[in-house]
Design a protein around this motif. Structure first.
Motif, mmCIF file in Angstrom:
data_model
loop_
_atom_site.group_PDB
_atom_site.id
_atom_site.type_symbol
_atom_site.label_atom_id
_atom_site.label_comp_id
_atom_site.label_asym_id
_atom_site.label_seq_id
_atom_site.Cartn_x
_atom_site.Cartn_y
_atom_site.Cartn_z
ATOM 1 N N UNK A 497 0.871 -1.185 0.000
ATOM 2 C CA UNK A 497 0.000 0.000 0.000
ATOM 3 C C UNK A 497 0.904 1.231 0.000
ATOM 4 N N UNK A 498 0.773 2.053 -1.015
ATOM 5 C CA UNK A 498 1.561 3.285 -1.080
ATOM 6 C C UNK A 498 0.893 4.378 -0.256
ATOM 7 N N UNK A 499 1.694 5.291 0.249
ATOM 8 C CA UNK A 499 1.150 6.424 1.007
ATOM 9 C C UNK A 499 0.386 7.356 0.074
ATOM 10 N N UNK A 500 -0.685 7.940 0.582
ATOM 11 C CA UNK A 500 -1.457 8.946 -0.146
ATOM 12 C C UNK A 500 -0.770 10.299 0.048
ATOM 13 N N UNK A 501 -0.095 10.760 -0.991
ATOM 14 C CA UNK A 501 0.682 11.995 -0.873
ATOM 15 C C UNK A 501 -0.192 13.210 -0.588
ATOM 16 N N UNK A 502 -1.455 13.169 -1.035
ATOM 17 C CA UNK A 502 -2.349 14.302 -0.791
ATOM 18 C C UNK A 502 -2.665 14.463 0.684
ATOM 19 N N UNK A 503 -2.510 13.386 1.460
ATOM 20 C CA UNK A 503 -2.781 13.463 2.893
ATOM 21 C C UNK A 503 -1.576 13.976 3.678
ATOM 22 N N UNK A 504 -0.449 14.112 3.010
ATOM 23 C CA UNK A 504 0.789 14.445 3.709
ATOM 24 C C UNK A 504 0.727 15.733 4.509
ATOM 25 N N UNK A 505 0.185 16.795 3.925
ATOM 26 C CA UNK A 505 0.161 18.096 4.603
ATOM 27 C C UNK A 505 -0.670 18.045 5.877
ATOM 28 N N UNK A 506 -1.803 17.328 5.814
ATOM 29 C CA UNK A 506 -2.666 17.213 6.990
ATOM 30 C C UNK A 506 -1.922 16.536 8.137
ATOM 31 N N UNK A 507 -1.213 15.442 7.838
ATOM 32 C CA UNK A 507 -0.531 14.716 8.906
ATOM 33 C C UNK A 507 0.757 15.408 9.337
ATOM 34 N N UNK A 508 1.355 16.201 8.458
ATOM 35 C CA UNK A 508 2.489 17.030 8.887
ATOM 36 C C UNK A 508 2.041 18.012 9.960
ATOM 37 N N UNK A 509 0.860 18.604 9.762
ATOM 38 C CA UNK A 509 0.311 19.525 10.765
ATOM 39 C C UNK A 509 0.042 18.786 12.068
ATOM 40 N N UNK A 510 -0.616 17.629 11.961
ATOM 41 C CA UNK A 510 -0.909 16.846 13.160
ATOM 42 C C UNK A 510 0.372 16.453 13.888
ATOM 43 N N UNK A 511 1.416 16.153 13.137
ATOM 44 C CA UNK A 511 2.673 15.733 13.760
ATOM 45 C C UNK A 511 3.344 16.891 14.488
ATOM 46 N N UNK A 512 3.257 18.091 13.934
ATOM 47 C CA UNK A 512 3.803 19.261 14.645
ATOM 48 C C UNK A 512 3.085 19.448 15.982
ATOM 49 N N UNK A 513 1.770 19.279 15.964
ATOM 50 C CA UNK A 513 1.002 19.391 17.208
ATOM 51 C C UNK A 513 1.383 18.274 18.169
ATOM 52 N N UNK A 514 1.542 17.080 17.651
ATOM 53 C CA UNK A 514 1.945 15.913 18.441
ATOM 54 C C UNK A 514 3.253 16.192 19.187
ATOM 55 N N UNK A 515 4.253 16.717 18.494
ATOM 56 C CA UNK A 515 5.538 17.023 19.123
ATOM 57 C C UNK A 515 5.394 18.154 20.142
ATOM 58 N N UNK A 516 4.565 19.146 19.825
ATOM 59 C CA UNK A 516 4.349 20.246 20.760
ATOM 60 C C UNK A 516 3.663 19.752 22.034
ATOM 61 N N UNK A 517 2.739 18.799 21.903
ATOM 62 C CA UNK A 517 2.080 18.241 23.089
ATOM 63 C C UNK A 517 3.073 17.497 23.980
ATOM 64 N N UNK A 518 4.032 16.792 23.355
ATOM 65 C CA UNK A 518 5.091 16.165 24.147
ATOM 66 C C UNK A 518 5.856 17.219 24.938
ATOM 67 N N UNK A 519 6.196 18.315 24.260
ATOM 68 C CA UNK A 519 6.959 19.372 24.929
ATOM 69 C C UNK A 519 6.155 19.983 26.063
ATOM 70 N N UNK A 520 4.868 20.241 25.826
ATOM 71 C CA UNK A 520 4.047 20.864 26.856
ATOM 72 C C UNK A 520 3.814 19.923 28.044
ATOM 73 N N UNK A 521 3.661 18.627 27.770
ATOM 74 C CA UNK A 521 3.514 17.685 28.886
ATOM 75 C C UNK A 521 4.763 17.694 29.761
ATOM 76 N N UNK A 522 5.934 17.723 29.124
ATOM 77 C CA UNK A 522 7.171 17.766 29.890
ATOM 78 C C UNK A 522 7.267 19.050 30.711
ATOM 79 N N UNK A 523 6.781 20.156 30.133
ATOM 80 C CA UNK A 523 6.800 21.426 30.867
ATOM 81 C C UNK A 523 5.869 21.368 32.076
ATOM 82 N N UNK A 524 4.689 20.784 31.908
ATOM 83 C CA UNK A 524 3.758 20.638 33.030
ATOM 84 C C UNK A 524 4.339 19.749 34.114
#
Length: 528
Positions: A497-524
């Motif tokens: 199954x090949x990746x759907x390239x059109x979905x890439x931008x959406x998951x790039x955004x989600x991944x940035x949020x994902x990493x930021x949530x890790x950072x914020x949890x560590x700060x808390x």
């Protein structure tokens, strides 16, 4: 080889499975039987090893009957199992690892986290063995469990005469041999297979386990995966429904069997095997990458020498709760219930309908950190907790479906997090080979491709874990000259199954949020 067959046994968290395979890796019959789990306190989880053996025997007899293969034609058997710790007394009898004192509960399950303080002590020791487990000791490994046992159940410790990883316990029950697998000892007991003196006894002295070898009956040298460690005993043959002609092979941890099942076809291609990642995904998820050279770095277990294929180093990452997390979300939500297969499929169908209506906007402000049982990789933080951002008062079934969808997204982003750590440290992974229960979840299979950008391969073999263990059994039986040859000959290929390239931008955004949530949890956590 036309009349040579093998038996593969897989012991997971909730059941024992057995399969009869031919010498080309075709599964001819399979059966399973449940095993009991005892949870007397939070973070405590225990098995009864005799219950496990009974389930194994029932499964093997049933699988043999379904296969139509004669018992005398089964040339080899091997076992894979979770990395659970089995304790036995000096006579080989059951001995309790439970705070209840019941002898039948003689096995600490892999997911038992009672020894988290002891794991932290191992980490702070700074010993060189930590360089080969990613720098951080996990409570899922055996050393902290052994430390807890000695401290909290000294009577059990004093009476202990045998200590086994579960796969090695099963080979002992089958053959009477005290041989231990290079897979289990290297991955979970700090055995350094690449060194002449593989046991670092000063480490055990440092953490208060200087008498481990007196109580554990551990060998000085481990047996390579697939080594022939002897025939079935008369008693075991009778219980399993096999014959004493059947050879027993040094086994593997269950996820490593899955890695062999999906990556074994690349056993002769050491240059390119490091492009491929095995994702063994069920209750939890393991990711495994192999390389001809060691790739040590923090947050991923290993590198382990020869823990799966000979001469290759293996790096292991993972997520401590994935399938278990989706089950938990269903139970936890007011519109949920029992997380059986029918409920998962009902939710998946409704998610598809909601996505058709809302597209990328579906639950776009709902975000999940999936570390409800700690972060195994790449943060190696067993203290990590889950986070959900974006909840409202909606308690409808649709709100459950949205939360389930976004939790599935988070699980896939967690794989991306591990993948990026591997690729930043010497790997060039672009293909995921997925096996386990997640292959039955259409949302996860789509997300593993689209959220990581990798090609995803689903094995054609119905049971890749049983296939991997069958490869080990075929090696022990002498059907092939070595494990590499068995893996290449028995591999079954897969659907891509090949990746759907059109979905890439959406998951790039989600991944940035994902990493930021890790950072914020560590700060808390730092504030707290």
């Amino acid at each position: 080889m036309t009349k040579s067959f093998v038996c593969a046994v897989d012991v997971g968290t909730g059941s024992a499975r057995a399969g009869i395979l031919d010498a080309r890796g075709n599964l001819l019959g399979r059966a399973d039987h449940p095993i009991a789990m005892h949870q007397p306190k939070p973070d405590h989880a225990e098995h009864d090893s005799e219950d496990i053996w009974s389930a194994v025997c029932k499964s093997v007899r049933s699988a043999l009957q379904k296969s139509g293969v004669a018992a005398g034609d089964v040339a080899g058997i091997s076992f894979d199992a979770t990395c659970s710790l089995v304790a036995r007394d000096r006579q080989g009898g059951q001995i309790s690892v439970s705070v209840t004192g019941e002898k039948r509960w003689d096995t600490m399950v892999w997911l038992d986290h009672r020894a988290i303080a002891e794991a932290d002590e191992c980490t702070t020791s700074g010993h060189a063995v930590l360089d080969y487990i990613g720098g951080v000791m996990s409570p899922e490994m055996e050393t902290p469990k052994l430390m807890w046992l000695k401290r909290h159940l000294p009577k059990t410790w004093n009476e202990a005469g045998y200590l086994f990883d579960l796969a090695d316990f099963l080979t002992w029950k089958a053959s009477g041999s005290l041989a231990r697998s290079q897979c289990t000892l290297t991955a979970k007991w700090t055995y350094l297979a690449h060194e002449e003196k593989s046991w670092r006894r000063d480490f055990f002295e440092l953490v208060g386990l200087g008498d481990l070898f007196e109580h554990g009956n551990l060998p000085e040298k481990a047996s390579p995966v697939g080594a022939d460690i002897g025939p079935l005993t008369a008693k075991a043959a009778a219980e399993l429904g096999l014959t004493e002609k059947c050879r027993v092979g040094a086994g593997v941890i269950d996820a490593y069997a899955g890695a062999l099942g999906v990556l074994g076809g690349f056993a002769g291609d050491e240059k390119n095997i490091s492009r491929h990642l095995a994702l063994i995904a069920g209750t939890s998820s393991c990711v495994m990458a192999m390389s001809p050279d060691p790739q040590p770095f923090a947050g991923v277990w290993g590198p382990y020498y020869g823990a799966a294929l000979p001469r290759l180093w293996l790096s292991e990452g993972g997520q401590s709760a994935t399938g278990a997390l989706l089950d938990h979300i269903i139970r936890w939500h007011g519109a949920g219930g029992e997380p059986d297969a029918a409920m998962h499929m009902k939710i998946a169908r409704r998610v598809a309908e909601l996505r058709a209506e809302d597209g990328d906007a579906l639950a776009a402000r709902l975000h999940v950190l999936p570390d409800f049982h700690g972060n195994r990789s790449p943060l190696a933080d067993p203290h990590a907790v889950g986070v959900i951002s974006g909840l409202t008062l909606d308690s409808s079934f649709d709100s459950l479906c949205k939360l389930y969808w976004r939790t599935a997204v988070a699980i896939a982003l967690g794989v991306r997090h591990v993948l990026e750590a591997l690729n930043e440290n010497g790997y060039l992974i672009d293909t995921l080979h997925v096996t386990g229960g997640h292959t039955k979840n259409p949302l996860l299979m789509e997300l593993y491709a689209d959220a990581t950008g990798c090609t995803v391969v689903e094995p054609l073999a119905d049971e890749a874990v049983l296939l991997g263990t069958g490869m080990v059994a075929a090696t022990a039986a002498g059907l092939y000259r070595d494990l590499n040859a068995a893996c290449v000959a028995m591999q079954q290929g897969g659907r891509m199954r090949a990746a759907n390239k059109e979905a890439g931008a959406r998951f790039d955004r989600d991944y940035r949020i994902f990493l930021e949530m890790h950072r914020q949890r560590q700060a808390l956590d730092a504030i707290g």
